[in-house]
Design a protein around this motif. Structure first.
Motif, short mmCIF file in Angstrom:
data_model
loop_
_atom_site.label_atom_id
_atom_site.label_comp_id
_atom_site.label_asym_id
_atom_site.label_seq_id
_atom_site.Cartn_x
_atom_site.Cartn_y
_atom_site.Cartn_z
N UNK A 101 0.88 -1.17 0.00
CA UNK A 101 0.00 0.00 0.00
C UNK A 101 0.91 1.22 0.00
N UNK A 102 1.44 1.55 -1.16
CA UNK A 102 2.49 2.57 -1.17
C UNK A 102 2.41 3.50 -2.36
N UNK A 103 3.54 4.09 -2.71
CA UNK A 103 3.62 5.00 -3.84
C UNK A 103 5.03 4.96 -4.41
N UNK A 104 5.19 5.45 -5.63
CA UNK A 104 6.52 5.46 -6.25
C UNK A 104 7.06 6.88 -6.17
N UNK A 105 8.01 7.09 -5.27
CA UNK A 105 8.58 8.42 -5.05
C UNK A 105 10.03 8.51 -5.51
N UNK A 106 10.62 7.36 -5.84
CA UNK A 106 12.05 7.34 -6.16
C UNK A 106 12.26 7.02 -7.63
N UNK A 107 13.11 7.80 -8.27
CA UNK A 107 13.20 7.76 -9.73
C UNK A 107 14.65 7.74 -10.19
N UNK A 108 14.82 7.23 -11.42
CA UNK A 108 16.05 7.48 -12.16
C UNK A 108 15.61 8.22 -13.42
N UNK A 109 15.80 9.54 -13.41
CA UNK A 109 15.45 10.36 -14.57
C UNK A 109 16.72 10.63 -15.37
N UNK A 117 19.62 6.26 -25.90
CA UNK A 117 20.83 5.67 -26.47
C UNK A 117 21.53 4.66 -25.56
N UNK A 118 21.46 4.86 -24.25
CA UNK A 118 22.33 4.04 -23.39
C UNK A 118 21.62 3.25 -22.31
N UNK A 119 20.36 3.57 -21.97
CA UNK A 119 19.72 2.83 -20.87
C UNK A 119 19.31 1.44 -21.35
N UNK A 120 19.76 0.41 -20.63
CA UNK A 120 19.40 -0.97 -20.94
C UNK A 120 18.24 -1.45 -20.08
N UNK A 121 18.12 -0.88 -18.89
CA UNK A 121 17.08 -1.33 -17.97
C UNK A 121 16.91 -0.27 -16.88
N UNK A 122 15.74 -0.29 -16.27
CA UNK A 122 15.49 0.56 -15.11
C UNK A 122 14.54 -0.21 -14.21
N UNK A 123 14.84 -0.27 -12.92
CA UNK A 123 14.11 -1.22 -12.08
C UNK A 123 13.97 -0.69 -10.65
N UNK A 125 13.70 -2.16 -6.50
CA UNK A 125 14.12 -3.31 -5.69
C UNK A 125 13.30 -3.38 -4.40
N UNK A 126 11.97 -3.63 -4.53
CA UNK A 126 11.12 -3.58 -3.33
C UNK A 126 11.43 -4.67 -2.32
N UNK A 127 12.18 -5.70 -2.71
CA UNK A 127 12.50 -6.77 -1.77
C UNK A 127 13.64 -6.37 -0.83
N UNK A 128 14.31 -5.27 -1.10
CA UNK A 128 15.40 -4.83 -0.23
C UNK A 128 14.81 -4.02 0.93
N UNK A 135 15.43 0.69 -2.79
CA UNK A 135 16.33 1.23 -3.80
C UNK A 135 15.73 1.15 -5.20
N UNK A 136 16.20 2.03 -6.07
CA UNK A 136 15.88 1.97 -7.49
C UNK A 136 17.20 1.93 -8.25
N UNK A 137 17.17 1.43 -9.48
CA UNK A 137 18.42 1.34 -10.23
C UNK A 137 18.19 1.36 -11.72
N UNK A 138 19.27 1.49 -12.44
CA UNK A 138 19.23 1.47 -13.90
C UNK A 138 20.54 0.91 -14.41
N UNK A 139 20.48 0.33 -15.63
CA UNK A 139 21.68 -0.21 -16.27
C UNK A 139 21.95 0.61 -17.52
N UNK A 140 23.17 1.10 -17.65
CA UNK A 140 23.54 1.91 -18.82
C UNK A 140 24.65 1.20 -19.58
N UNK A 141 24.60 1.23 -20.90
CA UNK A 141 25.68 0.65 -21.70
C UNK A 141 26.72 1.73 -21.98
N UNK A 142 27.46 2.08 -20.95
CA UNK A 142 28.51 3.08 -21.10
C UNK A 142 29.75 2.57 -20.37
N UNK A 143 30.91 3.05 -20.77
CA UNK A 143 32.11 2.75 -20.00
C UNK A 143 32.47 4.01 -19.23
N UNK A 144 32.84 3.83 -17.98
CA UNK A 144 33.11 5.00 -17.15
C UNK A 144 34.59 5.36 -17.21
#
Ligand SMILES: [Zn+2]
Length: 343
Positions: A101-109, A117-123, A125-128, A135-144
């Motif tokens: 019974x919640x809301x989505x307040x956390x984002x990766x914008x 061009x680079x985002x592979x996924x955005x997710x 992690x409600x089980x944490x 936590x929220x997260x995203x996967x980017x196809x970039x080299x740092x």
């Protein structure tokens, strides 16, 4: 709102300078009705100033379409445009997470080009567990590529953090006590060198055992308790001696009990002793409060305290102990409410 507007100005300035920008974390606003469990019952959902700000910041139609409004994309909705019940924040006090019974307040914008061009996924992690947010997260196809130096807006350059981000060895002190020196010798050489280099000293405010004196040591646990005056009926016939008179540091609980039992009757059985022991501790500790039962489930309530400033601040009340959930779900918290009588 001033923070929101400053954030937008800063992000747009970075974009205009040719940088990519990611804004991530808690934005404290559930953007769309799908991002809030109870959006249908919220009046003027769209009129919320935080939502209007997000409308202006974000592209409204996801990353596939060409028409857009804002320079940023809500990357989670880009990958999961229709996912319901995708929440990142739940009331911890009401246990609302059990029934999601919640809301989505956390984002990766991310800015549009970067996300497309680079985002592979955005997710999410409600089980944490560990917070009222997940936590929220995203996967980017970039080299740092590590920067040669910290960027000028890095927090280590902010005046309020000046001198606080120190190296770990600055927190170590060289010990003079021979007892500790022995164990300190076991530390590896590198740590030893760092400890020698360290000039800092920690001033201890805790008195040493030799200064404190033996009379100030840990006493028997029962010496900290006194019989509760509000429960005189707990042992009406026992005539228990006062705790203060018997509880010297050298008197154990068992000795007290023996005296009590002897005073009652010489033929006391073990069963009676247990009863006396129970009533003695009840007279000392009061025993658990009896909880009223909620009307919806006939289950013991939980007691809460009013935290909101106002005439009822500090007052106690009882509510259903079940987790908060949709009003239509009978397994969720019922609307039982009862003020606690002033003690
Ligand atoms: Zn209930």
């Amino acid at each position: 709102m001033r923070f929101y507007s400053l954030l937008k100005i800063r992000a747009e300035a970075l974009l205009a300078a040719g940088s990519h920008v990611i804004i991530l974390g808690d934005l404290n606003t559930a953007h769309r009705p799908i991002d809030h469990w109870d959006a249908v019952n919220l009046e003027c959902f769209e009129e919320d100033p935080g939502r209007k700000w997000m409308d202006g910041l974000l592209s409204s139609l996801g990353c596939q379409t060409g028409s857009h409004v804002g320079p940023f994309i809500d990357s989670y909705r880009c990958f999961q445009p229709k996912q319901e019940g995708a929440f990142t924040c739940w009331s911890a006090v009401s246990g609302a997470r059990h029934l999601n019974y919640g809301s989505r307040l956390d984002y990766v914008l991310g800015d549009r080009t970067l996300v497309i061009d680079t985002f592979q996924d955005s997710f999410l992690l409600p089980e944490v567990m560990g917070s009222d947010h997940c936590p929220v997260g995203a996967v980017l196809s970039v080299s740092s590529v590590p920067a040669k130096e910290c960027p000028p807006l890095c927090t280590r350059f902010l005046p309020e953090f000046a001198g606080t981000q120190l190296k770990i060895h600055r927190f170590l002190v060289r010990l003079k006590d021979p007892v500790f020196r022995h164990s300190a010798l076991k530390l590896n050489n590198k740590t030893q060198v760092q400890m020698h280099q360290n000039k800092a000293r920690v001033r201890s405010t805790r008195p040493r055992p030799s200064q404190a004196g033996s009379s100030r040591g840990q006493k028997n646990l029962t010496s900290y308790f006194h019989p509760s005056s509000s429960h005189p009926q707990a042992s009406p016939n026992l005539e228990l001696p006062s705790v203060g008179a018997l509880m010297t540091p050298k008197t154990s609980e068992k000795e007290v009990m023996t005296k009590v039992v002897e005073g009652q009757a010489s033929a006391s059985e073990a069963k009676d002793e247990k009863k006396i022991r129970t009533s003695f501790w009840k007279s000392v500790l009061g025993g658990p409060l009896s909880m009223p039962l909620c009307r919806g489930h006939r289950e013991p309530c939980v007691r809460r305290t009013v935290k909101k400033p106002g005439p009822n601040l500090g007052r106690h009340f009882y509510i259903c102990a079940r987790p908060q959930g949709p009003p239509t779900d009978p397994s969720s918290r019922c609307n039982f409410f009862l003020w606690s009588r002033p003690s």
